[in-house]
Design a protein around this motif. Sequence first.
Motif, PDB file in Angstrom:
ATOM      1  N   ILE A  81      35.594  51.338  32.146  1.00 31.26           N
ATOM      2  CA  ILE A  81      35.335  51.304  33.581  1.00 31.26           C
ATOM      3  C   ILE A  81      34.629  50.015  33.995  1.00 31.26           C
ATOM      4  CG2 ILE A  81      34.000  52.400  35.432  1.00 31.26           C
ATOM      5  CD1 ILE A  81      34.724  55.085  34.181  1.00 31.26           C
ATOM      6  N   VAL A  82      33.680  49.552  33.192  1.00 33.05           N
ATOM      7  CA  VAL A  82      33.001  48.287  33.526  1.00 33.05           C
ATOM      8  C   VAL A  82      33.992  47.146  33.618  1.00 33.05           C
ATOM      9  CG1 VAL A  82      30.643  48.649  32.732  1.00 33.05           C
ATOM     10  CG2 VAL A  82      32.449  48.166  31.088  1.00 33.05           C
ATOM     11  N   GLN A  83      34.984  47.192  32.750  1.00 33.39           N
ATOM     12  CA  GLN A  83      35.985  46.127  32.712  1.00 33.39           C
ATOM     13  C   GLN A  83      36.933  46.220  33.894  1.00 33.39           C
ATOM     14  OE1 GLN A  83      37.169  46.436  28.603  1.00 33.39           O
ATOM     15  NE2 GLN A  83      38.088  44.426  28.765  1.00 33.39           N
ATOM     16  N   ILE A  84      37.302  47.432  34.250  1.00 31.41           N
ATOM     17  CA  ILE A  84      38.176  47.622  35.412  1.00 31.41           C
ATOM     18  C   ILE A  84      37.498  47.060  36.649  1.00 31.41           C
ATOM     19  CG2 ILE A  84      39.396  49.321  36.821  1.00 31.41           C
ATOM     20  CD1 ILE A  84      39.212  51.206  34.346  1.00 31.41           C
ATOM     21  N   ARG A  85      36.212  47.339  36.767  1.00 31.47           N
ATOM     22  CA  ARG A  85      35.460  46.792  37.909  1.00 31.47           C
ATOM     23  C   ARG A  85      35.556  45.272  37.953  1.00 31.47           C
ATOM     24  NH1 ARG A  85      31.605  51.346  38.056  1.00 31.47           N
ATOM     25  NH2 ARG A  85      30.520  50.658  36.213  1.00 31.47           N
ATOM     26  N   ARG A  86      35.432  44.665  36.792  1.00 29.92           N
ATOM     27  CA  ARG A  86      35.459  43.203  36.739  1.00 29.92           C
ATOM     28  C   ARG A  86      36.838  42.671  37.133  1.00 29.92           C
ATOM     29  NH1 ARG A  86      32.502  42.283  31.788  1.00 29.92           N
ATOM     30  NH2 ARG A  86      30.889  43.153  33.113  1.00 29.92           N
ATOM     31  N   ILE A  87      37.879  43.294  36.626  1.00 32.48           N
ATOM     32  CA  ILE A  87      39.237  42.857  36.957  1.00 32.48           C
ATOM     33  C   ILE A  87      39.502  42.994  38.449  1.00 32.48           C
ATOM     34  CG2 ILE A  87      41.678  43.379  36.627  1.00 32.48           C
ATOM     35  CD1 ILE A  87      40.922  44.396  33.795  1.00 32.48           C
ATOM     36  N   VAL A  88      39.129  44.140  39.008  1.00 29.33           N
ATOM     37  CA  VAL A  88      39.350  44.378  40.435  1.00 29.33           C
ATOM     38  C   VAL A  88      38.546  43.382  41.270  1.00 29.33           C
ATOM     39  CG1 VAL A  88      38.950  46.025  42.312  1.00 29.33           C
ATOM     40  CG2 VAL A  88      39.972  46.803  40.168  1.00 29.33           C
ATOM     41  N   ALA A  89      37.324  43.086  40.842  1.00 37.60           N
ATOM     42  CA  ALA A  89      36.494  42.126  41.579  1.00 37.60           C
ATOM     43  C   ALA A  89      37.151  40.745  41.579  1.00 37.60           C
ATOM     44  CB  ALA A  89      35.099  42.060  40.950  1.00 37.60           C
ATOM     45  N   LEU A  90      37.664  40.331  40.438  1.00 37.72           N
ATOM     46  CA  LEU A  90      38.342  39.039  40.358  1.00 37.72           C
ATOM     47  C   LEU A  90      39.572  39.012  41.255  1.00 37.72           C
ATOM     48  CD1 LEU A  90      38.142  38.246  36.528  1.00 37.72           C
ATOM     49  CD2 LEU A  90      37.167  36.885  38.398  1.00 37.72           C
ATOM     50  N   LEU A  91      40.339  40.093  41.218  1.00 35.42           N
ATOM     51  CA  LEU A  91      41.547  40.176  42.042  1.00 35.42           C
ATOM     52  C   LEU A  91      41.203  40.034  43.522  1.00 35.42           C
ATOM     53  CD1 LEU A  91      44.664  40.824  41.839  1.00 35.42           C
ATOM     54  CD2 LEU A  91      44.025  43.178  42.383  1.00 35.42           C
ATOM     55  N   CYS A  92      40.138  40.710  43.949  1.00 30.97           N
ATOM     56  CA  CYS A  92      39.739  40.656  45.357  1.00 30.97           C
ATOM     57  C   CYS A  92      39.208  39.281  45.735  1.00 30.97           C
ATOM     58  CB  CYS A  92      38.687  41.727  45.651  1.00 30.97           C
ATOM     59  SG  CYS A  92      39.319  43.405  45.518  1.00 30.97           S
ATOM     60  N   GLU A  93      38.398  38.688  44.872  1.00 33.49           N
ATOM     61  CA  GLU A  93      37.854  37.350  45.155  1.00 33.49           C
ATOM     62  C   GLU A  93      38.967  36.331  45.334  1.00 33.49           C
ATOM     63  OE1 GLU A  93      35.111  35.932  42.176  1.00 33.49           O
ATOM     64  OE2 GLU A  93      34.017  37.845  42.260  1.00 33.49           O
ATOM     65  N   ARG A  94      39.982  36.441  44.501  1.00 31.37           N
ATOM     66  CA  ARG A  94      41.004  35.390  44.477  1.00 31.37           C
ATOM     67  C   ARG A  94      42.124  35.623  45.466  1.00 31.37           C
ATOM     68  NH1 ARG A  94      41.245  33.965  38.010  1.00 31.37           N
ATOM     69  NH2 ARG A  94      38.989  33.637  37.842  1.00 31.37           N
ATOM     70  N   PHE A  95      42.404  36.872  45.805  1.00 29.51           N
ATOM     71  CA  PHE A  95      43.567  37.156  46.654  1.00 29.51           C
ATOM     72  C   PHE A  95      43.241  37.937  47.916  1.00 29.51           C
ATOM     73  CE2 PHE A  95      45.098  36.774  42.256  1.00 29.51           C
ATOM     74  CZ  PHE A  95      45.966  35.707  42.408  1.00 29.51           C
ATOM     75  N   GLY A  96      42.023  38.485  47.996  1.00 30.26           N
ATOM     76  CA  GLY A  96      41.668  39.287  49.165  1.00 30.26           C
ATOM     77  C   GLY A  96      41.069  38.440  50.277  1.00 30.26           C
ATOM     78  N   ASP A  97      41.202  38.895  51.521  1.00 28.62           N
ATOM     79  CA  ASP A  97      40.592  38.194  52.649  1.00 28.62           C
ATOM     80  C   ASP A  97      39.083  38.414  52.638  1.00 28.62           C
ATOM     81  OD1 ASP A  97      43.019  37.269  53.613  1.00 28.62           O
ATOM     82  OD2 ASP A  97      43.391  39.133  54.726  1.00 28.62           O
ATOM     83  N   PRO A  98      38.323  37.375  52.946  1.00 36.07           N
ATOM     84  CA  PRO A  98      36.866  37.558  53.044  1.00 36.07           C
ATOM     85  C   PRO A  98      36.521  38.469  54.216  1.00 36.07           C
ATOM     86  CG  PRO A  98      37.524  35.352  53.721  1.00 36.07           C
ATOM     87  CD  PRO A  98      38.733  35.986  53.141  1.00 36.07           C
ATOM     88  N   VAL A  99      35.501  39.274  54.058  1.00 32.53           N
ATOM     89  CA  VAL A  99      35.058  40.154  55.138  1.00 32.53           C
ATOM     90  C   VAL A  99      33.659  39.737  55.577  1.00 32.53           C
ATOM     91  CG1 VAL A  99      36.419  42.055  54.220  1.00 32.53           C
ATOM     92  CG2 VAL A  99      34.003  41.890  53.643  1.00 32.53           C
ATOM     93  N   MET A 100      33.316  40.094  56.802  1.00 32.83           N
ATOM     94  CA  MET A 100      32.004  39.768  57.360  1.00 32.83           C
ATOM     95  C   MET A 100      30.906  40.507  56.603  1.00 32.83           C
ATOM     96  SD  MET A 100      31.056  37.994  60.155  1.00 32.83           S
ATOM     97  CE  MET A 100      32.260  38.234  61.473  1.00 32.83           C
ATOM     98  N   VAL A 101      29.852  39.769  56.230  1.00 33.46           N
ATOM     99  CA  VAL A 101      28.702  40.404  55.567  1.00 33.46           C
ATOM    100  C   VAL A 101      27.438  40.058  56.361  1.00 33.46           C
ATOM    101  CG1 VAL A 101      29.802  40.239  53.312  1.00 33.46           C
ATOM    102  CG2 VAL A 101      28.236  38.445  54.056  1.00 33.46           C
ATOM    103  N   PRO A 102      26.403  40.892  56.242  1.00 33.26           N
ATOM    104  CA  PRO A 102      25.137  40.569  56.917  1.00 33.26           C
ATOM    105  C   PRO A 102      24.562  39.274  56.352  1.00 33.26           C
ATOM    106  CG  PRO A 102      25.150  42.841  56.176  1.00 33.26           C
ATOM    107  CD  PRO A 102      26.342  42.188  55.563  1.00 33.26           C
ATOM    108  N   ASN A 103      23.733  38.631  57.159  1.00 34.16           N
ATOM    109  CA  ASN A 103      23.099  37.388  56.742  1.00 34.16           C
ATOM    110  C   ASN A 103      22.362  37.545  55.418  1.00 34.16           C
ATOM    111  OD1 ASN A 103      23.165  34.819  57.759  1.00 34.16           O
ATOM    112  ND2 ASN A 103      22.214  35.451  59.697  1.00 34.16           N
TER     113      ASN A 103
END
Length: 329
Positions: free
Chosen positions: A163-185
């Motif tokens: 599960i820790v690894q799946i999280r890492r893969i999904v995070a990489l996928l989102c960083e590289r191909f997902g649209d950035p979303v608004m975050v608080p300052n």
Amino acid sequence: MSSIKSRFLNAAASDEAAGAGCRTVFPVRDYDLGATLNSGQTFRWQRREDGWEGVIGSRWVRLRMEADRPGSRRERISFQTSAAAARGRNAGVIVAETAQPLNDWRWLADYLQVGLDLGGVLATFPDDGPMRAAVAACRGLRLLRQDPWECLASFILSSTKQIVQIRRIVALLCERFGDPVMVPNGCEAAFAFPTPERVAAAGESELRACKMGFRAPNLRAAARKVGDGEVDLSRVAGLPTAAARAELMRLPGVGRKIADCVLLFAYGFQAAFPVDVWVMKALRRLYFPRRRVALKRLQQFTETHFGPHAGHAQQYLFHYARVHAKLKE
DNA sequence: TACCAGGAGAGCG
DNA sequence: CGCTCTCATGGT
């Protein structure tokens, strides 16, 4: 802490819609937020000092529990408080914050399934030793209602991964191909889960660079079929369980187990009962000790033994097996 | 180092 | 059918 509050107040004050805010509260009972967000059904939540941060759809979200205490105000649950409170036995609230003001929070209530009568679900579980133990150990564990594509893609990436690894893969996928979303300052950058079209357009080597290995061609081909409508994920919701499962299994890299994960975690099919290595171990040990039972036979058992909310029972067994070392063997 | 991880799918007898 | 093997990568 107060600086965080003032940031949100400023953001809310700048909104033109009256009544909209960056924060809401859901009263809950028997809701173990930490276990729920960290029980292998979703891979997008990160534990911070002040709760859990994640992205739902195109929105950044922070969640935390506050418990009701008799005779006093609600008290923030730190992660070091008593086990009973952390398990969510007490009544309390889920506090939710977003980066931008909103006046409609139904999307989040639906995601968290705060309206579910958990006691009613637990009452349908079989009254046997293993089930009683699992429920006692995991009180407050819930099933979320996730986006079908994100759930499907995530579980295509899950096979023979921790599960820790799946999280890492999904995070990489989102960083590289997902649209950035608004975050608080001051918050870390966050990204939406990439669309099927975006994943399908990516090169296999780009996907492999996200550490997904042999799953890359499956993810890419599945993204293409979903993106061009060859498999219509919105149609699956209205199908009978068996047909819905068969529809998902048309996708490359999606077998019985992953299909059942998506049926349960994204569509809410209560009969779906994903049998992975942990659940298989738990079933064999708890229900068929010292007997050699094939996977097929185990699946037949799960279809009849666990009642109308078998999927929930499965999640309790999974979490119980994973958290309690005795079953790990 | 060896074994395992929220599996699927092909190839075999 | 039912079994075995492979696939890619990293954690324990």
